[in-house]
Motif scaffolding. Sequence first.
Motif, PDB file in Angstrom:
ATOM      1  N   PHE A   1       0.638  -1.339   0.292  1.00 21.83           N
ATOM      2  CA  PHE A   1      -0.125   0.547   0.411  1.00 21.83           C
ATOM      3  C   PHE A   1       1.082   1.236   0.528  1.00 21.83           C
ATOM      4  O   PHE A   1       1.959   1.594   0.635  1.00 21.83           O
ATOM      5  CB  PHE A   1      -0.888   0.244   1.232  1.00 21.83           C
ATOM      6  N   MET A   2       0.668   2.718  -0.589  1.00 24.26           N
ATOM      7  CA  MET A   2       0.995   3.730  -1.043  1.00 24.26           C
ATOM      8  C   MET A   2       0.634   4.301   0.570  1.00 24.26           C
ATOM      9  O   MET A   2      -0.210   4.004   1.331  1.00 24.26           O
ATOM     10  CB  MET A   2       0.450   4.571  -1.754  1.00 24.26           C
TER      11      MET A   2
ATOM     12  N   PRO B   1       5.761  16.638   2.389  1.00 23.74           N
ATOM     13  CA  PRO B   1       5.975  16.430   1.234  1.00 23.74           C
ATOM     14  C   PRO B   1       6.315  15.527   0.721  1.00 23.74           C
ATOM     15  O   PRO B   1       6.857  14.319   0.939  1.00 23.74           O
ATOM     16  CB  PRO B   1       7.199  17.407   1.302  1.00 23.74           C
ATOM     17  N   PHE B   2       5.275  15.431  -0.833  1.00 24.80           N
ATOM     18  CA  PHE B   2       5.200  14.457  -1.718  1.00 24.80           C
ATOM     19  C   PHE B   2       6.394  13.730  -2.056  1.00 24.80           C
ATOM     20  O   PHE B   2       6.891  12.601  -2.062  1.00 24.80           O
ATOM     21  CB  PHE B   2       3.766  14.226  -2.752  1.00 24.80           C
ATOM     22  N   GLU B   3       6.895  15.211  -2.239  1.00 22.95           N
ATOM     23  CA  GLU B   3       8.092  15.262  -2.951  1.00 22.95           C
ATOM     24  C   GLU B   3       9.410  14.038  -2.616  1.00 22.95           C
ATOM     25  O   GLU B   3      10.022  13.511  -3.333  1.00 22.95           O
ATOM     26  CB  GLU B   3       8.726  16.325  -3.902  1.00 22.95           C
TER      27      GLU B   3
ATOM     28  N   TYR C   1       7.664   9.987  -1.165  1.00 21.96           N
ATOM     29  CA  TYR C   1       6.462   9.098  -2.648  1.00 21.96           C
ATOM     30  C   TYR C   1       6.984   9.206  -3.538  1.00 21.96           C
ATOM     31  O   TYR C   1       7.880   9.854  -3.939  1.00 21.96           O
ATOM     32  CB  TYR C   1       5.200   9.989  -2.313  1.00 21.96           C
ATOM     33  N   PRO C   2       6.471   7.886  -4.209  1.00 17.86           N
ATOM     34  CA  PRO C   2       6.640   6.780  -3.198  1.00 17.86           C
ATOM     35  C   PRO C   2       6.613   5.602  -2.369  1.00 17.86           C
ATOM     36  O   PRO C   2       8.083   5.828  -2.511  1.00 17.86           O
ATOM     37  CB  PRO C   2       6.518   6.144  -5.090  1.00 17.86           C
TER      38      PRO C   2
ATOM     39  N   GLN D   1       1.488  -4.039  -6.189  1.00 19.49           N
ATOM     40  CA  GLN D   1       1.763  -2.743  -5.036  1.00 19.49           C
ATOM     41  C   GLN D   1       0.411  -1.766  -6.137  1.00 19.49           C
ATOM     42  O   GLN D   1       0.094  -1.382  -6.889  1.00 19.49           O
ATOM     43  CB  GLN D   1       2.638  -1.974  -6.334  1.00 19.49           C
ATOM     44  N   LEU D   2      -0.481  -1.066  -5.384  1.00 15.49           N
ATOM     45  CA  LEU D   2      -1.773  -0.989  -5.079  1.00 15.49           C
ATOM     46  C   LEU D   2      -1.829   0.508  -5.986  1.00 15.49           C
ATOM     47  O   LEU D   2      -1.046   1.342  -5.625  1.00 15.49           O
ATOM     48  CB  LEU D   2      -2.945  -1.206  -4.090  1.00 15.49           C
TER      49      LEU D   2
END
Length: 276
Positions: A112-113, A124-126, A129-130, A163-164
Amino acid sequence: MSNPISGLSFVFQEARHINESLSQLRPYVSEIIIVDQQSPDGTGEMAKKYADKVFTMPRLICGDGYREFLVRQASQPWLLWFYPDERFPVKTLEAFEKLTAPEQDRWDVVAFMRHEFMDEVELPFERFYPNYQTRLIRNLKEIIYPDLVHFELWGHDPAKVCQLPAEYQMEHHKTSIEQELDNWRLYVDYKNLIVKYGNTDVQPFKIYIDSYKKIVHDSEEKNLTGERLILMAEEIFWDWRNYENEARMTLEEVEKRVGVPYKAWVEQRRKLEGRE
């Protein structure tokens, strides 16, 4: 809507999170099994309200040493690994039914992410993630859980890992105070190991998990040369401080316990790790 899933977790001082975590999962899994590491804040007693089994065990520096124990207690064909400070949105929980359906034979491992939150603000996403976390795993005897933290699986087919899509996410919630306390606890624990076992050529700024792995690997080399004889409980449970006053096992005793010479045992583990 209970699914054929055993929810598994090892916990320590999670009184702030445990009720919300277990009450959220309870309708979507067939059983919940917890190892409470002698939490002084009542976490274990609180877990009994929702869990089918709660085992009280000694606290480890890294609780991942209890994964194999938890697997042996599970009765369901699927395992869901979770931490009390994690949450699964309803959309993700509802997807468990399809992911674990008897006719679903395409995937054995589901990731799951994970979205990271600090003081309820998403990081922060950058930067983060992922960030896929392997959590839902078919209960297969050939799959083992060898790593010390944020485990990596051995014995599974990479082609059967799913990987969903990002919308089936999970969340990790911590406060800055909790994170700082964790950092200091780990720092002190690992420094104690370094002091106890001497210079392991640990990189000075890698004082957490990588340093601990380095200590484990170096200690294996010292075992082979006779510089330090092994106590089996140290390798199994990783909390060496619990056994500091006990006599070391000889290599002959190790061979009798595991059924193969210690050197062969280490070589087998290294092959599984891909180190040879």
